[in-house]
Design an enzyme around this catalytic site. Structure first.
Site, PDB file in Angstrom:
ATOM      1  N   LYS A  18       0.846  -1.212   0.000  1.00  0.00           N
ATOM      2  CA  LYS A  18       0.000   0.000   0.000  1.00  0.00           C
ATOM      3  C   LYS A  18       0.875   1.253   0.000  1.00  0.00           C
ATOM      4  O   LYS A  18       0.699   2.158  -0.817  1.00  0.00           O
ATOM      5  CB  LYS A  18      -0.907   0.003   1.226  1.00  0.00           C
ATOM      6  CG  LYS A  18      -1.648   1.318   1.434  1.00  0.00           C
ATOM      7  CD  LYS A  18      -2.251   1.416   2.836  1.00  0.00           C
ATOM      8  CE  LYS A  18      -2.878   2.781   3.056  1.00  0.00           C
ATOM      9  NZ  LYS A  18      -4.087   2.996   2.235  1.00  0.00           N
ATOM     10  N   GLY A 438     -21.152  12.042   3.737  1.00  0.00           N
ATOM     11  CA  GLY A 438     -20.819  11.922   5.159  1.00  0.00           C
ATOM     12  C   GLY A 438     -19.432  12.356   5.545  1.00  0.00           C
ATOM     13  O   GLY A 438     -19.246  13.273   6.319  1.00  0.00           O
ATOM     14  N   GLU A 490     -17.232  13.631   9.980  1.00  0.00           N
ATOM     15  CA  GLU A 490     -16.687  12.416  10.617  1.00  0.00           C
ATOM     16  C   GLU A 490     -15.202  12.483  10.989  1.00  0.00           C
ATOM     17  O   GLU A 490     -14.485  11.486  10.855  1.00  0.00           O
ATOM     18  CB  GLU A 490     -16.950  11.182   9.730  1.00  0.00           C
ATOM     19  CG  GLU A 490     -18.424  11.006   9.401  1.00  0.00           C
ATOM     20  CD  GLU A 490     -18.707   9.854   8.429  1.00  0.00           C
ATOM     21  OE1 GLU A 490     -17.873   8.953   8.297  1.00  0.00           O
ATOM     22  OE2 GLU A 490     -19.784   9.891   7.814  1.00  0.00           O
ATOM     23  N   TRP A 567     -19.078  -6.208   6.727  1.00  0.00           N
ATOM     24  CA  TRP A 567     -17.708  -5.706   6.725  1.00  0.00           C
ATOM     25  C   TRP A 567     -16.938  -6.104   7.972  1.00  0.00           C
ATOM     26  O   TRP A 567     -15.921  -5.500   8.295  1.00  0.00           O
ATOM     27  CB  TRP A 567     -17.706  -4.186   6.517  1.00  0.00           C
ATOM     28  CG  TRP A 567     -17.977  -3.826   5.084  1.00  0.00           C
ATOM     29  CD1 TRP A 567     -18.091  -4.684   4.026  1.00  0.00           C
ATOM     30  CD2 TRP A 567     -18.159  -2.511   4.543  1.00  0.00           C
ATOM     31  NE1 TRP A 567     -18.348  -3.982   2.867  1.00  0.00           N
ATOM     32  CE2 TRP A 567     -18.393  -2.648   3.161  1.00  0.00           C
ATOM     33  CE3 TRP A 567     -18.156  -1.226   5.093  1.00  0.00           C
ATOM     34  CZ2 TRP A 567     -18.608  -1.559   2.310  1.00  0.00           C
ATOM     35  CZ3 TRP A 567     -18.377  -0.126   4.250  1.00  0.00           C
ATOM     36  CH2 TRP A 567     -18.598  -0.306   2.871  1.00  0.00           C
ATOM     37  N   HIS A 647     -27.460   5.114   2.415  1.00  0.00           N
ATOM     38  CA  HIS A 647     -26.525   5.252   1.293  1.00  0.00           C
ATOM     39  C   HIS A 647     -26.020   3.867   0.902  1.00  0.00           C
ATOM     40  O   HIS A 647     -25.787   3.024   1.756  1.00  0.00           O
ATOM     41  CB  HIS A 647     -25.328   6.128   1.699  1.00  0.00           C
ATOM     42  CG  HIS A 647     -24.242   6.138   0.659  1.00  0.00           C
ATOM     43  ND1 HIS A 647     -24.424   6.714  -0.586  1.00  0.00           N
ATOM     44  CD2 HIS A 647     -22.995   5.608   0.650  1.00  0.00           C
ATOM     45  CE1 HIS A 647     -23.327   6.525  -1.308  1.00  0.00           C
ATOM     46  NE2 HIS A 647     -22.447   5.861  -0.583  1.00  0.00           N
ATOM     47  N   HIS A 701     -13.957   8.372  -6.359  1.00  0.00           N
ATOM     48  CA  HIS A 701     -12.812   7.460  -6.284  1.00  0.00           C
ATOM     49  C   HIS A 701     -11.694   7.872  -7.230  1.00  0.00           C
ATOM     50  O   HIS A 701     -10.670   7.222  -7.318  1.00  0.00           O
ATOM     51  CB  HIS A 701     -13.250   6.017  -6.555  1.00  0.00           C
ATOM     52  CG  HIS A 701     -14.185   5.508  -5.506  1.00  0.00           C
ATOM     53  ND1 HIS A 701     -15.538   5.776  -5.563  1.00  0.00           N
ATOM     54  CD2 HIS A 701     -13.977   4.814  -4.361  1.00  0.00           C
ATOM     55  CE1 HIS A 701     -16.116   5.241  -4.487  1.00  0.00           C
ATOM     56  NE2 HIS A 701     -15.197   4.667  -3.760  1.00  0.00           N
TER      57      HIS A 701
END
EC number: 2.1.1.14
Length: 765
Positions: A18, A438, A490, A567, A647, A701
């Site tokens: 990553k 959000g 958030e 999840w 959502h 994205h």
């Protein structure tokens, strides 16, 4: 006795890949640096499996983004917009397909079967010119061989590849993707010949489509494809691997009679009925790869039970033809339990991550050959027994409350149209109201504050002050942009599931239990080990704080029960729906507390509702009934004037649109922009939808900033099929992975587009 691993996680035990990818994408490191990290990770994985005693070690399951995209590159099937003409495909073209670039959008991404992994969807049609354009499979086989490790190269099988593809833009809907088999098989032949030349003795084709409900002509395509490959495959042992579900009887027949194939792999964790098919008849002289170690969960294997299953199969396939395997690639589980130094010792004893599963596979293979590691088996039996009897697992009050749900279907008392009227009186929104999903960008500074608070380096008071400042900043930005329904951004949340799991009982958390979701994006699923309840309010303080900073409506933000379930790594000692109902009751308490705290709009995200859908149609209605029921439980107690939003992310909704309507939310926002308005086609086909709906107007994205005209054009497309009084305008997902330099202009263009269309509608009146 032989052992086999279907595939292995790529990210590395500490997400090394990553960080290498993101550094490369940001221009901070070179392609050589990225390749160095990659080859180190591959060599560690191969050596680890080799030293654990695994006989059939996979290669080519590593990827810089996704294995389906790797196959697209291998076949040279690059969509024309990326400007590729010929030659070996480099990282620039590869990553443009995956992520888009300054001038063209990325390819579509969608769920890999019913997992939380996403693959890049090939775009195919009659015009595509296929050519052998990426030698990755051969290069990685040679790389392992140079390290002294003999591997089994893994390829996405040709038929599954085509069936996982979509028609490129402009291709006639009647075009049959399987008609491209004669064009792609020559490339597969080149790859196979080159692998043979390099010394490969085994090859693995992943053909997971075998577990789906396939019509006859699709099954025939498998027979035809392997018959065509048969002469090229001669001299190799060929494994066709299937996973994720029971294989239908008809497909089993087709699979086990494929030409040129010497071995068949089955998922015996999610495919328990497949066992009956195998026992009723397995082709003589063929290898049976028995997937008895779960590749999709983190629980330690019940070794004694697996051994009994394996022994029953020895009589079917023969001792020398039975291979112990994982149920699917270990890509879908966490990497290594060794890195969990803070996990509670008792819970840790119940778990096995990818590295431990490799050891379990080897231990089972040895036990089958009569070399049982008594110490290992004994410790395993002890851990399983401690889990069964642990008081931490059972909570009587929760069990009772969940059992009491059976009598009602938990619907709100009033129809949605009347509720929307009551809400509009209170909220007084314009037509085409704007909102976001959000989250707002999580800056380096913000992550630092959370990290320091967690490490007790800053006081609670300083932490609360910092988060309040961040919320104020986000509220001010939204007011400046003139967004209608606000969010608090958030800033206090690390992840939409983990944040809630940390405040619910029955959940455990890992430090490094990361699993790849797509590209470099990883998630760290919580572990649900016991009955779930909510000891105290989780979000009320932050939401009411945010509401006090503005006169505009502030959305409360919750993750729904089905998404928390899908999840997480879920306990495997009770049915999934029972766990889901427990979570729903906990979220219901939170919804009612938010309402009491003055929050009039509450969003309950069910991003993952679709991905929990079983792969086989016969099982859909049972799942959808309990999943939709769980959602309704969370908000059946609120006033008509409280607006409930939900959502949903990436996925193909068209087949479950009636269940989505049955959720009975007041407003639903849906990811739409990366799947070319497939969603809107449902409404074009006449599905009546009376609640509020906000199909995403731009793709978050991708770093690309859409223009006002482009967004206005999208809104107009939506107005062609949806009433203007129910349409909302919003991005298609949360903004936390984006930068403010991308978010502000994109949202400004979105609001401008909404205002432009409002004025056009106004003057049209």
């Amino acid at each position: 006795m032989a052992s086999h691993i279907v595939g292995y996680p790529r990210m590395g035990p500490k997400r090394e890949l990553k960080f290498a990818l993101e550094s490369f994408w940001d221009g901070k490191s070179s392609a050589e640096d990225l390749q160095k990290v990659s080859s180190d990770l591959r060599s560690d994985i191969w050596k680890q499996m080799s030293s654990a005693g695994i006989k059939y070690i996979p290669s080519n399951t590593f990827s810089h983004y996704d294995q389906v995209l790797d196959t697209t590159a291998m076949l040279g099937a690059v969509p024309p917009r990326y400007g590729y003409s010929s030659g070996e495909i480099g990282l620039d073209v590869y990553f443009s397909m995956a992520r888009g670039n300054a001038s063209v959008p990325a390819m579509e991404m969608t769920k890999w079967f019913d997992t939380n992994y996403h693959y890049i969807v090939p775009e195919l049609g009659p015009e595509v010119k296929f050519s052998y354009a990426s030698h990755k499979a051969v290069n990685e086989y040679k790389e392992a061989k140079a390290l002294g490790v003999e591997t089994v190269p893994v390829l996405v099988g040709p038929v599954s590849y085509l069936l996982l593809s979509k028609l490129a833009k402009g291709v006639d809907k009647s075009f049959d993707l399987l008609s491209l088999l004669p064009k792609i098989l020559p490339v597969y032949k080149e790859v196979i010949s080159e692998l043979k030349g390099a010394g490969a003795t085994w090859i693995q084709f992943d053909e997971p489509l075998f577990v789906m409900d396939l019509e006859g002509h699709k099954l025939q395509a498998f027979s035809g494809a392997y018959a065509e490959l048969e002469s090229t495959l001669s001299g190799l042992n060929v494994l066709v691997e299937t996973y994720f579900a029971d294989i239908p009887a008809e497909a089993y027949k087709t699979l086990t009679s494929l030409k040129g194939v010497t071995a068949f792999g089955f998922d015996l964790i999610r495919g328990t009925k497949t066992l009956d098919l195998i026992k009723a008849g397995f082709p003589e002289g063929k290898y049976l790869f028995a997937g008895v170690v779960d590749g999709r969960n983190i629980w330690a294997n019940d070794l004694a039970a697996s051994l009994i299953t394996l022994q029953s199969l020895e009589g079917v396939a023969g001792k020398d033809k039975l291979v112990v395997s994982t149920s699917c690639s270990l890509l879908h589980t966490a990497v290594d339990l060794v890195n969990e130094t803070k996990l509670d010792a008792e819970i840790k004893s119940w778990l096995a991550f990818a590295a431990q599963k490799v050891v379990e596979v080897d231990a089972l293979a040895k036990a089958l050959a009569g070399q049982t590691n008594e110490g290992f088996f004994g410790a395993n039996a002890e851990a399983l027994s401690s889990r069964r009897s642990s008081p931490r697992v059972t909570n009587e009050a929760v069990q009772k409350a969940a059992a009491a749900l059976k009598g009602s279907d938990h619907r709100r008392a009033t129809e949605v149209s009347a509720r929307l009227d009551a809400q509009q009186k209170k909220l007084n929104l314009p037509i085409l109201p704007t909102t976001t999903i959000g989250s707002f960008p999580q800056t380096v500074e913000l992550r630092r504050v959370r990290r320091e608070y967690k490490a007790k380096k800053i006081s609670e008071e300083d932490y609360v002050k910092a988060i309040k400042e961040e919320i104020k900043k986000v509220v001010d930005i939204q007011e400046d942009l003139d967004i209608d329904v606000l969010v608090h951004g958030e800033p206090e949340r690390n992840d939409m599931v983990e944040y809630f799991g940390e405040q619910l009982s029955g959940f455990a958390f890992t430090a490094n239990g990361w699993v790849q979701s797509y590209g470099s994006r990883c998630v760290k699923p919580p572990i649900i080990y016991g009955d779930v309840s909510r000891p105290k309010p989780m979000t009320v303080f932050w939401s009411s704080t945010a509401q006090s900073m503005t006169k505009r409506p502030m959305k409360g933000m919750l993750t729904g029960p089905v998404t928390i379930l899908n999840w997480s790594f879920v306990r495997n000692d009770q049915p999934r729906h029972e766990t889901c109902y427990q979570i729903a009751l906990a979220i219901k308490d939170e919804v009612e507390d938010l309402e009491k705290g003055g929050i009039g709009v509450i969003q309950i995200d069910e991003a993952a509702l679709r991905e929990g859908l079983p792969l086989r149609k016969a099982e859909h209605s049972f799942y959808l009934d309990w999943a939709v029921h769980s959602f309704r439980i969370t908000n059946c107690g609120v006033e008509d004037s409280t607006q409930i939003h939900t959502h949903m992310c990436y996925s193909n909704f068209n087949d479950i649109i009636h269940s989505i309507i049955d959720m009975d939310a007041d407003v639903i926002t849906i990811e739409n922009s990366r799947s070319d308005e497939k969603l809107l086609s449902v409404f074009r086909e006449g599905v009546k939808y009376g609640a509020g709906i906000g199909p995403g107007v731009y793709d978050i994205h991708s770093p690309r900033i859409p223009s006002t005209d482009e967004i206005a054009d999208r809104i107009n497309k939506m107005l062609a099929v949806l009433e203007q009084n129910i349409l909302w305008v919003n991005p298609d997902c949360g903004l936390k992975t984006r930068k403010y330099t991308e978010v502000k202009p994109a949202l400004k263009n979105m609001v401008d587009a909404a205002k432009l269309i409002r004025s056009q509608l106004g003057s049209a009146k």
